[in-house]
Motif scaffolding. Structure first.
Motif, PDB file in Angstrom:
ATOM      1  N   VAL A  61       0.811  -1.215   0.000  1.00 20.87           N
ATOM      2  CA  VAL A  61       0.000   0.000   0.000  1.00 20.87           C
ATOM      3  C   VAL A  61       0.847   1.270   0.000  1.00 20.87           C
ATOM      4  N   PHE A  62       2.012   1.252   0.645  1.00 24.17           N
ATOM      5  CA  PHE A  62       2.838   2.456   0.727  1.00 24.17           C
ATOM      6  C   PHE A  62       3.896   2.523  -0.377  1.00 24.17           C
ATOM      7  N   ASP A  63       4.019   1.491  -1.175  1.00 24.43           N
ATOM      8  CA  ASP A  63       5.040   1.482  -2.225  1.00 24.43           C
ATOM      9  C   ASP A  63       4.719   2.508  -3.310  1.00 24.43           C
ATOM     10  N   CYS A  64       5.748   3.195  -3.760  1.00 22.95           N
ATOM     11  CA  CYS A  64       5.591   4.108  -4.893  1.00 22.95           C
ATOM     12  C   CYS A  64       6.198   3.436  -6.131  1.00 22.95           C
ATOM     13  N   HIS A  65       5.867   3.943  -7.307  1.00 20.23           N
ATOM     14  CA  HIS A  65       6.328   3.331  -8.547  1.00 20.23           C
ATOM     15  C   HIS A  65       7.834   3.492  -8.716  1.00 20.23           C
ATOM     16  N   GLU A  66       8.363   4.639  -8.314  1.00 19.83           N
ATOM     17  CA  GLU A  66       9.789   4.897  -8.409  1.00 19.83           C
ATOM     18  C   GLU A  66      10.305   5.393  -7.064  1.00 19.83           C
ATOM     19  N   HIS A 115       8.814   7.256   2.359  1.00 20.98           N
ATOM     20  CA  HIS A 115       8.317   8.628   2.229  1.00 20.98           C
ATOM     21  C   HIS A 115       6.798   8.687   2.414  1.00 20.98           C
ATOM     22  N   ARG A 116       6.093   7.762   1.801  1.00 26.33           N
ATOM     23  CA  ARG A 116       4.633   7.741   1.938  1.00 26.33           C
ATOM     24  C   ARG A 116       4.208   7.364   3.357  1.00 26.33           C
ATOM     25  N   LEU A 117       4.971   6.485   3.975  1.00 25.69           N
ATOM     26  CA  LEU A 117       4.679   6.126   5.359  1.00 25.69           C
ATOM     27  C   LEU A 117       4.859   7.331   6.269  1.00 25.69           C
ATOM     28  N   LEU A 118       5.897   8.108   6.027  1.00 25.32           N
ATOM     29  CA  LEU A 118       6.178   9.282   6.862  1.00 25.32           C
ATOM     30  C   LEU A 118       5.095  10.347   6.726  1.00 25.32           C
ATOM     31  N   ILE A 119       4.728  10.710   5.506  1.00 25.92           N
ATOM     32  CA  ILE A 119       3.740  11.777   5.339  1.00 25.92           C
ATOM     33  C   ILE A 119       2.397  11.342   5.903  1.00 25.92           C
ATOM     34  N   LEU A 150      -3.316  10.173  -0.906  1.00 22.49           N
ATOM     35  CA  LEU A 150      -3.116  10.324   0.533  1.00 22.49           C
ATOM     36  C   LEU A 150      -4.352   9.895   1.314  1.00 22.49           C
ATOM     37  N   ASN A 151      -5.527  10.188   0.784  1.00 17.46           N
ATOM     38  CA  ASN A 151      -6.759   9.729   1.431  1.00 17.46           C
ATOM     39  C   ASN A 151      -6.776   8.206   1.541  1.00 17.46           C
ATOM     40  N   HIS A 152      -6.370   7.551   0.469  1.00 17.78           N
ATOM     41  CA  HIS A 152      -6.330   6.089   0.451  1.00 17.78           C
ATOM     42  C   HIS A 152      -5.297   5.561   1.449  1.00 17.78           C
ATOM     43  N   LEU A 153      -4.134   6.175   1.486  1.00 24.70           N
ATOM     44  CA  LEU A 153      -3.084   5.746   2.414  1.00 24.70           C
ATOM     45  C   LEU A 153      -3.533   5.919   3.861  1.00 24.70           C
ATOM     46  N   GLU A 154      -4.218   7.018   4.137  1.00 24.85           N
ATOM     47  CA  GLU A 154      -4.691   7.277   5.499  1.00 24.85           C
ATOM     48  C   GLU A 154      -5.683   6.193   5.950  1.00 24.85           C
TER      49      GLU A 154
END
Length: 219
Positions: A61-66, A115-119, A150-154
């Motif tokens: 879920v937190f993985d980014c493409h790059e 990075h996505r986990l942190l934000i 971000l809504n989805h990650l939250e």
């Protein structure tokens, strides 16, 4: 500010956590540097382990493409600069990251998800801890995401955490003490190294901008 002029000590860290003032303190709170150092070493350790054994993650879920090219230190500084989340928010975010990893043992922090986990954790911690907050759309712009992302990650984070967001005084103090020990038993070296690297990158960027400006004038 040069890294050599920054005094990193457990006492200074605690002072920042409890008495930091945006009006009186122009510097970035030390907790950001300490947290960046801890997480960078966690990422490095997990990536070393990943080379020797493979684990199957149930969710990306937190993985980014790059993999983002921004360092963890720079990313946390950016979040602080634009959101003004207080130093205590970063401690609470650290608590959430630790709880998340304990609740989901299949999850490993790495360069693609950190990075996505942190934000996400900082935004959730800010909502829980601060009286006034920015909208998700603003946090998304600061973090380099779309609002929908971000809504989805939250939502994913909250369910994977089972909505266990409460942080009492004892827990907060224990994590503050852990960060202080990180500084006192040798973490300061890593923090100093992180700051020094950040300063070198910034100075190189300044030199490149100057060179490009001069080149345009001559052309």
């Amino acid at each position: 500010m040069a890294a050599s002029s920054l005094i990193i000590s457990p006492r200074k860290l605690r002072s920042d956590l409890y008495y930091y003032s945006y009006q009186n303190d122009a510097n970035t709170p030390l907790v950001i540097s300490v947290l960046a150092s801890l997480i960078e070493r966690t990422v490095a350790r997990n990536e070393r382990i990943a080379k020797n054994c493979r684990w199957a993650s149930k969710s990306r879920v937190f993985d980014c493409h790059e993999t983002p090219d921004m360092t963890i230190q720079s990313y946390l500084e950016r979040i602080f600069r634009y959101t003004k989340a207080g130093p205590s928010v970063y401690v609470v975010a650290y608590v959430y990251i630790d709880r998340f990893c304990q609740a989901n043992p299949w999850f490993r922090i790495n360069a693609r998800n950190v990075h996505r986990l942190l934000i996400t954790t900082i935004m959730v911690a800010s909502k829980y801890f601060e009286d006034v907050n920015y909208r998700n759309s603003y946090f998304a712009r600061v973090g380099g995401l779309t609002t929908d992302e971000l809504n989805h990650l939250e939502v994913e984070f909250l369910f994977l955490m089972s909505f266990k967001l409460h942080v009492n005084v004892c827990v907060f103090e224990s994590y503050c003490s852990h960060l202080e020990r990180e500084v006192s038993i040798g973490g300061g070296y890593h923090i100093e190294k992180t700051l020094r690297c950040a300063e070198e990158i910034k100075s190189k960027q300044v030199e490149e901008r100057r060179y490009n400006h001069i080149a345009r004038i001559l052309l």
